[in-house]
Structure formats: structure tokens, C-alpha cells
Scaffold this active site. Structure first.
Site, PDB file in Angstrom:
ATOM      1  CB  CYS A 190      -1.048  -0.179   1.166  1.00 14.28           C
ATOM      2  SG  CYS A 190      -0.261   0.166   2.874  1.00 14.28           S
ATOM      3  CG  PHE A 191       1.318   6.054   0.333  1.00 11.78           C
ATOM      4  CD1 PHE A 191       1.812   6.326  -0.881  1.00 11.78           C
ATOM      5  CD2 PHE A 191       1.610   6.882   1.402  1.00 11.78           C
ATOM      6  CE1 PHE A 191       2.533   7.634  -1.153  1.00 11.78           C
ATOM      7  CE2 PHE A 191       2.362   8.256   1.091  1.00 11.78           C
ATOM      8  CZ  PHE A 191       2.902   8.324   0.102  1.00 11.78           C
TER       9      PHE A 191
END
Length: 363
Positions: free
Chosen positions: A96-97
Site C-alpha cells: 500500500c502507500f
């Protein structure tokens, strides 16, 4: 159980590891990595609602809302998509980020479904930082050679015969000229930079200490080279490919007319030839100021006559008239001016066979 983490970013590049990006589609569109597929934990609207809840009431309530939004059949379908991808890409990694809650939740749900996958330590942000730093470190670790030549001289064709090249036009999905835009869009700037970093890491790992680039300048269409690399290539030795006009017309005609028209057909345009012609005319219009009114009118008329001939007979040959006119009247004076300013950097000139032999000797 402890969920595995992975942070050997170099191996991801060299092995071309498959990646599952669980960020929302809007984030993925701004930039991702080669071999990454977007299978989001939350769609754009769900992410927006969770973001609002986070700002208004904090993390705990945002997470609770996220679990409510992604539950039941929605959750089942998303977990199944991850598992299906792992079935066909067992080496896949997850991110994810920042490598935080979204990838942790996704990893846990995958584990509960009976599958195992490692997630990137630090997520997208850490891997992206690694690729930026690798591009910067690459500068100075190889000797660059820039292949120049007038438009249509066959530079890209020649570069395909060499192993120690980086195809900037291919990475940018652009032919590198005013008429170089393709039907499919260019990558985002971040996607371009990430793909370029992959190429640099791979070529240097393979032991190449001299890399050949086409003479593009800083920009390739609307994407641009990172500053350090652009400056590095801007001072590199130049090899100039010299090709007769007749051959240049054939190469340009094949790419900008024959292949381009075929591409419009393959893309399923209702009137592919009309769409192609409109695109060419638009490119001519974009260089109106540099062409001047007289030459703009001449080349536009040539295009119109050639298109009418093709529409009537099915033959494309008449398009070579405006192709040659543009090469002589627009591209050549511009290129000759540019190469004259860089004459001291030219280390070799020759035809395709001579240039190929020279570059292979220096590989």
C-alpha cells in the site's frame, strides 16, 4: 502468526517480481511500478469516505468504517481477486502507500483465505524512494553515448540491434517528435521514472559500463528525464547516424503512415483513417508558428491531396510527398542547427552498418 515483510528492492527489480498494489485506483493512476496490478482494498469512493471520517473522528473510527464498507460480498470478491492473482503469480508481493494498515489488513485477509504473501516494508513510498536514489546513483557509474541523426534516419531501428541500450521512446510510449504522439496515452511521470530506474538497475547489474541512448533532449513527449540524468546525457559523446533522404522518407512513412493507420484500425475507431488524418493535421497545426503560414498551407494541402488519393484508390504512396516536405523544410534545418551547436561532442559519423559496428566495439 507473524506476517512476512520484504525489503530487498533490488531483487524485485532484477527478478521483475509481480506486485499487488492495494491502494485506490486514483492513487495507482498517479504512479506505480512495473509488473504491478491494482487490486485495491478500497475503491476511490470508499477511500474518500474513510478519509473524511479519519479527519473528523480519528483513526479508530475510520478503520471501523472501512471494515463496514468492505464486508460481505464486497470483501469476498476482493480477497478472491488477490488469491486468484497469487495462484498465477506465486512470487507476488503486496504493498500500500506506506506499508501500513491497508496492506496489513489485506495480508491478514489473504492469510485467512489460506494463502501467504509478503508485503513491502515501507510500501510504495519506500520502494519509490529506492528507485529515485538508484537513478541518481547510476549517474557516473556508466559512460553514456548518445545516438543522434536527422528525423527518420532509423535511430530506433539501429538501437534495437544493440544490447547496451535504454529505449527512452519505448518507456515514454512516444516517438520523440512533434508527430510522435501515439494512440495509447503516455505513462505518468512517476511510471516513466520507475520504469527507467528498473532499466538502469538491470543494465548496470548485467555489467554494462557504457549505455547508448537516443538523442531525445530532456523531454520525450510530455514526460521528462530526471534532472541529474538529463544533465549527464546532455554532456555525453554524440554518434551521428547519417541516412539518405530516400531511406528516411521510407522509415518515416512506414511509422507515421502505414503503422499508425493500422494502429487506428486495431483500436476499433469507427472511421480510423479519418481519425488518423485529424491527428496528423493536429500535429501540423501545433507547429504552425515554427512552420510559418506559407509552409503550413503547403503541407496541409499535400496531406489533403494524399488522403483524397488514398480514399479513392486505397494506395498510401502519395503521403510520401508531405513526409519528405516536412523532413526537408521543418525537421532538417532545426536538427542541423542543434547539431552544429554540439559539434565538439561528435565522436563518430557513419551509415547504419558503420555506426552499429562502432557502437558494438565500444559496448
Amino acid at each position: 502468526m507473524a506476517h512476512p515483510l520484504f525489503d530487498d528492492f533490488r531483487q524485485i527489480v532484477l527478478q521483475r517480481r509481480s506486485l499487488i498494489d492495494v491502494r485506490a485506483p486514483v492513487e495507482f493512476a498517479k504512479g506505480a511500478f512495473p509488473n504491478a496490478v491494482n487490486l485495491p482494498l478500497m475503491d476511490d469512493e470508499e477511500r474518500r469516505l474513510v478519509g473524511i471520517r479519519y479527519k473528523e473522528k480519528g483513526n479508530a473510527e475510520a478503520v471501523e468504517l472501512g471494515h463496514r464498507l468492505v464486508s460481505g460480498e464486497v470483501k469476498k470478491k476482493r480477497v478472491q481477486a488477490w488469491c486468484d492473482f497469487i495462484d498465477t503469480h506465486p512470487d507476488a508481493l503486496l504493498y500500500c502507500f506506506r506499508g501500513g494498515q491497508r496492506s496489513q489488513i489485506s495480508q491478514q485477509w489473504i492469510d485467512e483465505a489460506g494463502y501467504e504473501i509478503a508485503r513491502l516494508r515501507g510500501g510504495y513510498k519506500a520502494f519509490r524512494r529506492y528507485l529515485i536514489e538508484e537513478t541518481e546513483r547510476a549517474v557516473g557509474r556508466f559512460e553514456p553515448v548518445v545516438l543522434g541523426g536527422r528525423t527518420g534516419s532509423g535511430k530506433t531501428i539501429l538501437l534495437r540491434e544493440l544490447d547496451n541500450t535504454i529505449d527512452l521512446e519505448g518507456l515514454a510510449n512516444h516517438r520523440g517528435s512533434s508527430f510522435g504522439r501515439k494512440i495509447t496515452p503516455q505513462p505518468s511521470q512517476i511510471d516513466f521514472e520507475n520504469a527507467l530506474a528498473y532499466e538502469l538497475v538491470t543494465k548496470l547489474e548485467a555489467g554494462y559500463r557504457r549505455l547508448v541512448f537516443e538523442d531525445e533532449g530532456r523531454n520525450v513527449g510530455r514526460v521528462y528525464l530526471p534532472d541529474l540524468l538529463a544533465e549527464f546525457l546532455g554532456n555525453a559523446p554524440l554518434v551521428v547516424l547519417e541516412t539518405p533522404m530516400s531511406r528516411r522518407v521510407e522509415i518515416t512513412f512506414e511509422e507515421y503512415v502505414t503503422q499508425a493507420q493500422n494502429d487506428y484500425r486495431k483500436m476499433g475507431f469507427p472511421e480510423p483513417l479519418q481519425a488518423w488524418k485529424a491527428d496528423i493535421q493536429s500535429a501540423i497545426d501545433r507547429i504552425y508558428r515554427r512552420l510559418g503560414g506559407k509552409r503550413h498551407a503547403i503541407v496541409s494541402e499535400m496531406l489533403e491531396l494524399a488522403f483524397s488519393e488514398q480514399s479513392r484508390t486505397g494506395e498510401r504512396e502519395a503521403h510520401k510527398t508531405w513526409v519528405e516536405y516536412l523532413l526537408r523544410e521543418y525537421y532538417d534545418p532545426m536538427y542541423d542547427y542543434q547539431i552544429e551547436k554540439r559539434a565538439e561532442r561528435v565522436i563518430f559519423r557513419g551509415d547504419a552498418d558503420e555506426v552499429e559496428a562502432f557502437l558494438k566495439q565500444r559496448a
